[in-house]
Design a protein around this motif. Structure first.
Motif, PDB file in Angstrom:
ATOM      1  N   ARG A 241       0.792  -1.027  -0.052  1.00  0.00           N
ATOM      2  CA  ARG A 241       0.108  -0.122   0.146  1.00  0.00           C
ATOM      3  C   ARG A 241       0.826   1.275  -0.051  1.00  0.00           C
ATOM      4  N   PRO A 242       2.033   1.261   0.701  1.00  0.00           N
ATOM      5  CA  PRO A 242       2.723   2.547   0.871  1.00  0.00           C
ATOM      6  C   PRO A 242       3.336   2.971  -0.656  1.00  0.00           C
ATOM      7  N   LEU A 243       3.744   1.762  -1.319  1.00  0.00           N
ATOM      8  CA  LEU A 243       4.245   2.065  -2.640  1.00  0.00           C
ATOM      9  C   LEU A 243       3.294   2.271  -3.500  1.00  0.00           C
ATOM     10  N   ARG A 244       2.170   1.761  -3.479  1.00  0.00           N
ATOM     11  CA  ARG A 244       0.958   2.136  -4.572  1.00  0.00           C
ATOM     12  C   ARG A 244       0.672   3.548  -4.302  1.00  0.00           C
ATOM     13  N   ARG A 245       0.613   3.865  -2.841  1.00  0.00           N
ATOM     14  CA  ARG A 245       0.111   5.294  -2.726  1.00  0.00           C
ATOM     15  C   ARG A 245       0.964   6.526  -3.410  1.00  0.00           C
ATOM     16  N   LEU A 246       2.466   5.932  -3.076  1.00  0.00           N
ATOM     17  CA  LEU A 246       3.304   6.919  -3.605  1.00  0.00           C
ATOM     18  C   LEU A 246       3.512   6.961  -5.108  1.00  0.00           C
ATOM     19  N   ALA A 247       3.072   6.000  -5.832  1.00  0.00           N
ATOM     20  CA  ALA A 247       3.120   6.062  -7.108  1.00  0.00           C
ATOM     21  C   ALA A 247       1.871   6.791  -7.862  1.00  0.00           C
ATOM     22  N   GLN A 248       0.753   6.768  -6.919  1.00  0.00           N
ATOM     23  CA  GLN A 248      -0.502   7.453  -7.167  1.00  0.00           C
ATOM     24  C   GLN A 248      -0.240   9.070  -6.855  1.00  0.00           C
ATOM     25  N   ALA A 249       0.438   9.298  -5.943  1.00  0.00           N
ATOM     26  CA  ALA A 249       1.009  10.570  -5.540  1.00  0.00           C
ATOM     27  C   ALA A 249       1.778  11.042  -6.738  1.00  0.00           C
ATOM     28  N   ALA A 250       2.881  10.590  -7.347  1.00  0.00           N
ATOM     29  CA  ALA A 250       3.773  10.945  -8.207  1.00  0.00           C
ATOM     30  C   ALA A 250       2.698  11.168  -9.548  1.00  0.00           C
ATOM     31  N   ILE A 251       2.256  10.407  -9.968  1.00  0.00           N
ATOM     32  CA  ILE A 251       1.141  10.880 -11.064  1.00  0.00           C
ATOM     33  C   ILE A 251       0.265  12.105 -10.859  1.00  0.00           C
ATOM     34  N   ALA A 252      -0.291  12.155  -9.653  1.00  0.00           N
ATOM     35  CA  ALA A 252      -0.902  13.298  -9.592  1.00  0.00           C
ATOM     36  C   ALA A 252      -0.063  14.745  -9.558  1.00  0.00           C
ATOM     37  N   LEU A 253       1.182  14.576  -8.847  1.00  0.00           N
ATOM     38  CA  LEU A 253       2.219  15.535  -8.632  1.00  0.00           C
ATOM     39  C   LEU A 253       2.724  15.975 -10.325  1.00  0.00           C
ATOM     40  N   VAL A 254       2.946  15.074 -11.140  1.00  0.00           N
ATOM     41  CA  VAL A 254       3.347  15.394 -12.525  1.00  0.00           C
ATOM     42  C   VAL A 254       2.190  16.061 -13.404  1.00  0.00           C
ATOM     43  N   GLY A 255       1.174  15.440 -13.059  1.00  0.00           N
ATOM     44  CA  GLY A 255      -0.023  16.278 -13.950  1.00  0.00           C
ATOM     45  C   GLY A 255      -0.304  17.733 -13.290  1.00  0.00           C
ATOM     46  N   THR A 256      -0.130  17.732 -11.956  1.00  0.00           N
ATOM     47  CA  THR A 256      -0.469  19.203 -11.283  1.00  0.00           C
ATOM     48  C   THR A 256       0.798  20.152 -11.975  1.00  0.00           C
ATOM     49  N   GLN A 257       2.114  19.500 -11.685  1.00  0.00           N
ATOM     50  CA  GLN A 257       3.349  20.171 -12.521  1.00  0.00           C
ATOM     51  C   GLN A 257       3.322  20.680 -14.007  1.00  0.00           C
ATOM     52  N   ILE A 258       2.807  19.941 -14.744  1.00  0.00           N
ATOM     53  CA  ILE A 258       2.638  20.329 -16.042  1.00  0.00           C
ATOM     54  C   ILE A 258       1.565  21.358 -16.170  1.00  0.00           C
ATOM     55  N   ALA A 259       0.484  21.265 -15.647  1.00  0.00           N
ATOM     56  CA  ALA A 259      -0.451  22.172 -15.507  1.00  0.00           C
ATOM     57  C   ALA A 259      -0.121  23.759 -15.165  1.00  0.00           C
ATOM     58  N   LEU A 260       0.757  23.569 -14.064  1.00  0.00           N
ATOM     59  CA  LEU A 260       1.350  24.890 -13.439  1.00  0.00           C
ATOM     60  C   LEU A 260       2.331  25.408 -14.541  1.00  0.00           C
ATOM     61  N   GLY A 261       3.326  24.574 -15.273  1.00  0.00           N
ATOM     62  CA  GLY A 261       3.988  24.978 -15.996  1.00  0.00           C
ATOM     63  C   GLY A 261       3.430  25.686 -17.273  1.00  0.00           C
ATOM     64  N   VAL A 262       2.294  24.890 -17.865  1.00  0.00           N
ATOM     65  CA  VAL A 262       1.790  25.634 -18.829  1.00  0.00           C
ATOM     66  C   VAL A 262       1.058  27.057 -18.605  1.00  0.00           C
ATOM     67  N   ALA A 263       0.499  27.039 -17.313  1.00  0.00           N
ATOM     68  CA  ALA A 263      -0.190  28.364 -16.825  1.00  0.00           C
ATOM     69  C   ALA A 263       0.776  29.535 -16.712  1.00  0.00           C
ATOM     70  N   THR A 264       1.941  29.069 -16.151  1.00  0.00           N
ATOM     71  CA  THR A 264       2.870  30.028 -15.951  1.00  0.00           C
ATOM     72  C   THR A 264       3.508  30.430 -17.305  1.00  0.00           C
ATOM     73  N   PHE A 265       3.568  29.667 -18.344  1.00  0.00           N
ATOM     74  CA  PHE A 265       4.013  29.939 -19.829  1.00  0.00           C
ATOM     75  C   PHE A 265       3.083  30.891 -20.371  1.00  0.00           C
ATOM     76  N   TYR A 266       1.890  30.638 -20.303  1.00  0.00           N
ATOM     77  CA  TYR A 266       0.857  31.327 -21.134  1.00  0.00           C
ATOM     78  C   TYR A 266       0.640  32.872 -20.523  1.00  0.00           C
ATOM     79  N   LEU A 267       0.740  32.636 -19.090  1.00  0.00           N
ATOM     80  CA  LEU A 267       0.794  34.227 -18.347  1.00  0.00           C
ATOM     81  C   LEU A 267       1.883  34.838 -18.210  1.00  0.00           C
ATOM     82  N   ARG A 268       2.938  34.302 -18.743  1.00  0.00           N
ATOM     83  CA  ARG A 268       4.246  34.917 -19.022  1.00  0.00           C
ATOM     84  C   ARG A 268       4.733  35.382 -17.390  1.00  0.00           C
ATOM     85  N   LEU A 269       4.801  34.508 -16.581  1.00  0.00           N
ATOM     86  CA  LEU A 269       5.280  34.724 -15.137  1.00  0.00           C
ATOM     87  C   LEU A 269       4.762  35.885 -14.507  1.00  0.00           C
ATOM     88  N   GLN A 270       3.374  36.295 -14.898  1.00  0.00           N
ATOM     89  CA  GLN A 270       2.912  37.607 -14.599  1.00  0.00           C
ATOM     90  C   GLN A 270       2.073  37.276 -12.963  1.00  0.00           C
TER      91      GLN A 270
END
Length: 303
Positions: A241-270
């Motif tokens: 269970r701990p490994l499964r939860r960590l894998a799920q957390a990694a998926i969620a974090l990478v999705g969040t990170q990509i979304a933040l990166g796209v938003a940061t890019f299109y908003l030009r760091l404003q």
């Protein structure tokens, strides 16, 4: 007499599990403080406050520059304060692990010394970022060392964590290690982009576009590695269970990170909080992958 020099005094009545638990609690405090430090460091950069304190290690020649205090000075001053607290805690960690070394794993005192060495390097780089006027390579090395320290502390904590695996991790630990290395490299590219304001330079003056595009394309390898890790973990029903939860957390974090990166890019760091969140989530993703790696290798030994 030789015995009294080589081992802690018998007055320390802790049992080995209690001594390990005490170290683990201290390590988690250091890890949390380090995440806060990196977030404050990011806020300091996006607020253009990196040189708000023109001297180092003091700020306007004072421990607390009350007369000069504003938001920018506060961010830089608080960043240094948090770094100092972490330095003190790292010293305490070294002292604690060597004092109780007969109760602890043999590797632990040396790991604590390695963590303290990274803190000292980090402090030196922090001073150089001010004296060298935020030179981009020093700023990048500053973040890179902070992430290495975070990874070291987190590895210690996960190695000391009680864990009952079932030997089903197989080679997942190596995949998560690869993903962690790729995320670390992408973090360094992000630091290069941020420290040179490459997004602004590229969009406004067609300069440093290679740096910015390298960071954008660099998203692909770590994302694929994290997705592969999540898929493999999902297809291993018996995974703990701990490994499964960590894998799920990694998926969620990478999705969040990509979304933040796209938003940061299109908003030009404003939108400054987005930039801070982008770096913080990247550090948390790296930490999650490192935590998975440590537990997965512990799990493999049970096979």
């Amino acid at each position: 007499m030789a015995h009294s020099v080589l081992t802690p005094p018998s007055s320390d009545s802790l049992s080995p599990p209690e001594a390990i638990a005490a170290v683990r609690r201290l390590v988690w405090k250091i890890a949390v403080a380090t995440v806060i430090l990196m977030a404050i460091g990011s806020a300091t950069r996006v607020a253009n406050a990196g040189l708000a304190c023109p001297d180092w290690p003091l700020c306007y020649g004072q421990l607390v520059p009350t007369a000069q205090m504003n938001l920018q000075v506060f961010l830089e001053w608080f960043h240094r304060l948090d770094a100092s607290v972490i330095g003190v805690l790292a010293i305490v960690l070294v002292a604690q692990t060597w004092w109780r070394r007969s109760l602890l794993p043999n590797w632990l005192p040396w790991a604590a010394v390695a963590a303290l060495a990274l803190v000292l390097v980090q402090g030196l780089l922090g001073g150089l970022t001010v004296t060298e006027m935020l030179r981009f390579d020093i700023v990048t090395a500053h973040l890179g060392t902070a992430l290495l320290f975070f990874v070291t502390v987190l590895t210690i904590g996960m190695a000391l964590l009680p864990y009952e695996g079932n030997g089903t991790a197989n080679r997942l630990g190596w995949l998560s290690l690869l993903a962690a290395i790729l995320v670390y490299g992408q973090s360094l590219l992000g630091a290069l982009v941020a420290s040179q304001w490459a997004l602004h330079q590229c969009l406004s003056y067609q300069s440093l576009c290679t740096v910015m595009n390298s960071h954008i394309l660099g998203v692909v390898p770590p994302t694929l590695a994290v997705l592969a890790l999540g898929l493999w973990a999902w297809r291993t029903p018996a995974l703990s269970r701990p490994l499964r939860r960590l894998a799920q957390a990694a998926i969620a974090l990478v999705g969040t990170q990509i979304a933040l990166g796209v938003a940061t890019f299109y908003l030009r760091l404003q939108v400054e909080p987005l930039s801070v969140a982008h770096q913080t989530v990247g550090a948390l993703l790296l930490g999650t992958l490192v935590a998975f790696t440590v537990l997965a290798h512990r799990d493999r030994r049970l096979a």
